[in-house]
Motif scaffolding. Structure first.
Motif, PDB file in Angstrom:
ATOM      1  N   GLY A  92       0.849  -1.196   0.000  1.00 17.30           N
ATOM      2  CA  GLY A  92       0.000   0.000   0.000  1.00 17.30           C
ATOM      3  C   GLY A  92       0.880   1.240   0.000  1.00 17.30           C
ATOM      4  O   GLY A  92       0.852   2.057   0.914  1.00 17.30           O
ATOM      5  N   ASP A 115       0.298  -1.512  -4.645  1.00 13.36           N
ATOM      6  CA  ASP A 115      -0.877  -0.702  -4.325  1.00 13.36           C
ATOM      7  C   ASP A 115      -2.026  -1.171  -5.210  1.00 13.36           C
ATOM      8  O   ASP A 115      -1.802  -1.577  -6.347  1.00 13.36           O
ATOM      9  CB  ASP A 115      -0.620   0.804  -4.525  1.00 13.36           C
ATOM     10  CG  ASP A 115      -1.501   1.648  -3.621  1.00 13.36           C
ATOM     11  OD1 ASP A 115      -0.980   2.268  -2.666  1.00 13.36           O
ATOM     12  OD2 ASP A 115      -2.737   1.675  -3.852  1.00 13.36           O
ATOM     13  N   ASP A 143      -3.778  -6.504  -5.159  1.00  5.51           N
ATOM     14  CA  ASP A 143      -4.281  -6.614  -3.804  1.00  5.51           C
ATOM     15  C   ASP A 143      -3.162  -7.153  -2.898  1.00  5.51           C
ATOM     16  O   ASP A 143      -2.745  -8.308  -3.045  1.00  5.51           O
ATOM     17  CB  ASP A 143      -5.477  -7.583  -3.853  1.00  5.51           C
ATOM     18  CG  ASP A 143      -6.236  -7.649  -2.563  1.00  5.51           C
ATOM     19  OD1 ASP A 143      -6.123  -6.712  -1.757  1.00  5.51           O
ATOM     20  OD2 ASP A 143      -6.938  -8.658  -2.353  1.00  5.51           O
ATOM     21  N   TRP A 144      -2.655  -6.335  -2.017  1.00  5.29           N
ATOM     22  CA  TRP A 144      -1.577  -6.670  -1.071  1.00  5.29           C
ATOM     23  C   TRP A 144      -0.435  -7.486  -1.690  1.00  5.29           C
ATOM     24  O   TRP A 144       0.412  -6.908  -2.340  1.00  5.29           O
ATOM     25  CB  TRP A 144      -2.138  -7.333   0.197  1.00  5.29           C
ATOM     26  CG  TRP A 144      -3.156  -6.454   0.877  1.00  5.29           C
ATOM     27  CD1 TRP A 144      -4.442  -6.786   1.236  1.00  5.29           C
ATOM     28  CD2 TRP A 144      -3.008  -5.068   1.245  1.00  5.29           C
ATOM     29  NE1 TRP A 144      -5.079  -5.708   1.793  1.00  5.29           N
ATOM     30  CE2 TRP A 144      -4.232  -4.643   1.823  1.00  5.29           C
ATOM     31  CE3 TRP A 144      -1.964  -4.125   1.147  1.00  5.29           C
ATOM     32  CZ2 TRP A 144      -4.450  -3.345   2.291  1.00  5.29           C
ATOM     33  CZ3 TRP A 144      -2.166  -2.829   1.608  1.00  5.29           C
ATOM     34  CH2 TRP A 144      -3.389  -2.461   2.173  1.00  5.29           C
ATOM     35  N   ASN A 158       1.746   0.880   5.854  1.00  3.83           N
ATOM     36  CA  ASN A 158       0.824   1.792   6.524  1.00  3.83           C
ATOM     37  C   ASN A 158      -0.496   1.593   5.794  1.00  3.83           C
ATOM     38  O   ASN A 158      -0.816   2.324   4.875  1.00  3.83           O
ATOM     39  CB  ASN A 158       1.328   3.236   6.400  1.00  3.83           C
ATOM     40  CG  ASN A 158       0.296   4.238   6.906  1.00  3.83           C
ATOM     41  OD1 ASN A 158      -0.581   3.889   7.695  1.00  3.83           O
ATOM     42  ND2 ASN A 158       0.396   5.479   6.437  1.00  3.83           N
TER      43      ASN A 158
HETATM   44  C1  LIG Z   1      -2.941   4.755   4.444  1.00  4.58           C
HETATM   45  S1  LIG Z   1      -2.479   4.748   2.733  1.00  4.58           S
HETATM   46  C2  LIG Z   1      -0.698   4.721   2.909  1.00  4.58           C
HETATM   47  C3  LIG Z   1       0.048   5.307   1.747  1.00  4.58           C
HETATM   48  C4  LIG Z   1       1.552   5.465   2.003  1.00  4.58           C
HETATM   49  N1  LIG Z   1       2.169   4.193   2.257  1.00  4.58           N
HETATM   50  C5  LIG Z   1       1.795   6.398   3.175  1.00  4.58           C
HETATM   51  O1  LIG Z   1       2.154   5.925   4.255  1.00  4.58           O
HETATM   52  O2  LIG Z   1       1.617   7.604   3.010  1.00  4.58           O
HETATM   53  C6  LIG Z   1      -2.864   3.080   2.274  1.00  4.58           C
HETATM   54  C7  LIG Z   1      -2.537   2.693   0.845  1.00  4.58           C
HETATM   55  O3  LIG Z   1      -2.957   1.327   0.677  1.00  4.58           O
HETATM   56  C8  LIG Z   1      -3.533   1.176  -0.610  1.00  4.58           C
HETATM   57  N2  LIG Z   1      -4.443   0.024  -0.553  1.00  4.58           N
HETATM   58  C9  LIG Z   1      -5.710  -0.041  -0.075  1.00  4.58           C
HETATM   59  N3  LIG Z   1      -6.199  -1.289  -0.211  1.00  4.58           N
HETATM   60  C10 LIG Z   1      -5.219  -2.029  -0.786  1.00  4.58           C
HETATM   61  C11 LIG Z   1      -5.116  -3.399  -1.174  1.00  4.58           C
HETATM   62  N4  LIG Z   1      -6.145  -4.237  -0.997  1.00  4.58           N
HETATM   63  N5  LIG Z   1      -3.972  -3.828  -1.717  1.00  4.58           N
HETATM   64  C12 LIG Z   1      -2.915  -2.973  -1.898  1.00  4.58           C
HETATM   65  N6  LIG Z   1      -2.961  -1.658  -1.551  1.00  4.58           N
HETATM   66  C13 LIG Z   1      -4.094  -1.202  -1.008  1.00  4.58           C
HETATM   67  C14 LIG Z   1      -4.240   2.501  -0.867  1.00  4.58           C
HETATM   68  O4  LIG Z   1      -4.461   2.701  -2.240  1.00  4.58           O
HETATM   69  C15 LIG Z   1      -3.248   3.488  -0.238  1.00  4.58           C
HETATM   70  O5  LIG Z   1      -2.311   3.946  -1.192  1.00  4.58           O
END
Ligand SMILES: C[S@@+](CC[C@H](N)C(=O)[O-])C[C@H]1O[C@@H](n2cnc3c(N)ncnc32)[C@H](O)[C@@H]1O
Length: 252
Positions: A92, A115, A143-144, A158
């Protein structure tokens, strides 16, 4: 760095502003300033208006597709740097601020970042290029852990962790402008941790470490998830405001 709508319409650094106090603003620049002001009046976050935000030691490009990097997340970088690592996975990644800060500190390390948002990954890629880190950073949309190969010395994340109920309480600057997929996994706010804790063990090398940012009330639940998956030495660290902020653990 090109700004979305630069409020620095006079193009002078703040310390030289007084020297320019009598200069006339062109009509175009005046309009530009009013546009920025209107954006802020509509509660658009300052980082989205300027198009960038400082995090750790660098400036990162920010758009409406990315979470605005928060100062609390710098604790995750600090904790992650206690580990020696050659291969790091950031789940993410958003702007890429965590992975790219780690790679900048460890010139021999390489990283993978995932992401779900293609638009966020494009911003992370742009940040990697701007910081000359693109050769050591690989971005995967999914997805993850989807599409992630091999095992890592360090996994950081995060993830979205705000509960559905808390979403209604958020300031409009956040709720109306930042991507909801970055803020909340829905329900009790723990869904992303369940997926990450479940997948992380197999993706870490023995002795590898996981470090996760958490919301201040989530330490016990996230620690229990990691313990249930076989992780050891589960530890919680607090941020400068004395709130639980990072959970870390080892794969034995
Ligand atoms: C809280 S933000 C954190 C962004 C960055 N790492 C930061 O700390 O500023 C969470 C991130 O997780 C991504 N995300 C949400 N669901 C996800 C999934 N199922 N798989 C991968 N990434 C995901 C979102 O698009 C977002 O960019």
């Amino acid at each position: 760095m090109p700004a979305a709508c630069s409020p620095n319409v006079m193009e002078v650094p703040p310390e030289r502003l007084y020297l320019s106090i009598h200069s006339e603003l062109s009509e175009d620049r005046h309009k530009q300033f009013l546009k920025c002001l209107a954006a802020r009046e509509a509660r658009q976050p300052v980082a989205q208006i300027t198009g960038h935000r400082a995090f750790w030691k660098h400036e990162f490009r920010v758009t409406r597709a990315t979470l605005d990097p928060r100062p609390e997340t710098e604790l995750l970088v600090e904790v992650a740097l206690e580990t020696a690592f050659e291969r790091v996975l950031d789940l993410g990644t958003g702007t890429g601020c965590i992975l790219l800060s780690l790679l900048a500190e460890r010139p021999a390390a390489r990283g993978v970042a995932t992401d779900i948002s293609e638009a966020a990954l494009a911003v992370a890629q742009e940040n990697a290029e701007r910081l000359s880190l693109y050769e050591r950073a690989h971005f995967v949309q999914g997805d993850w852990f989807h599409g992630v190969e091999g095992r890592f010395d360090l996994i950081v994340s995060n993830p979205p962790y705000i509960t559905e109920a808390e979403m209604a309480e958020l300031a409009p600057d956040v709720r109306d402008w930042e991507p909801h997929t970055a803020l909340t996994p829905g329900g009790d706010g723990l869904g992303a941790y369940r997926a990450i804790a479940f997948g992380a063990f197999a993706r870490l090398k023995p002795g590898g470490r996981i470090a996760l940012e958490i919301g201040p009330t989530q330490a016990a639940a996230v620690s229990a998830m990691l313990t249930a998956q076989g992780f050891a030495d589960v530890e919680v660290r607090q941020d400068l405001g004395h709130r639980d902020r990072v959970v870390l653990a080892h794969r034995p």
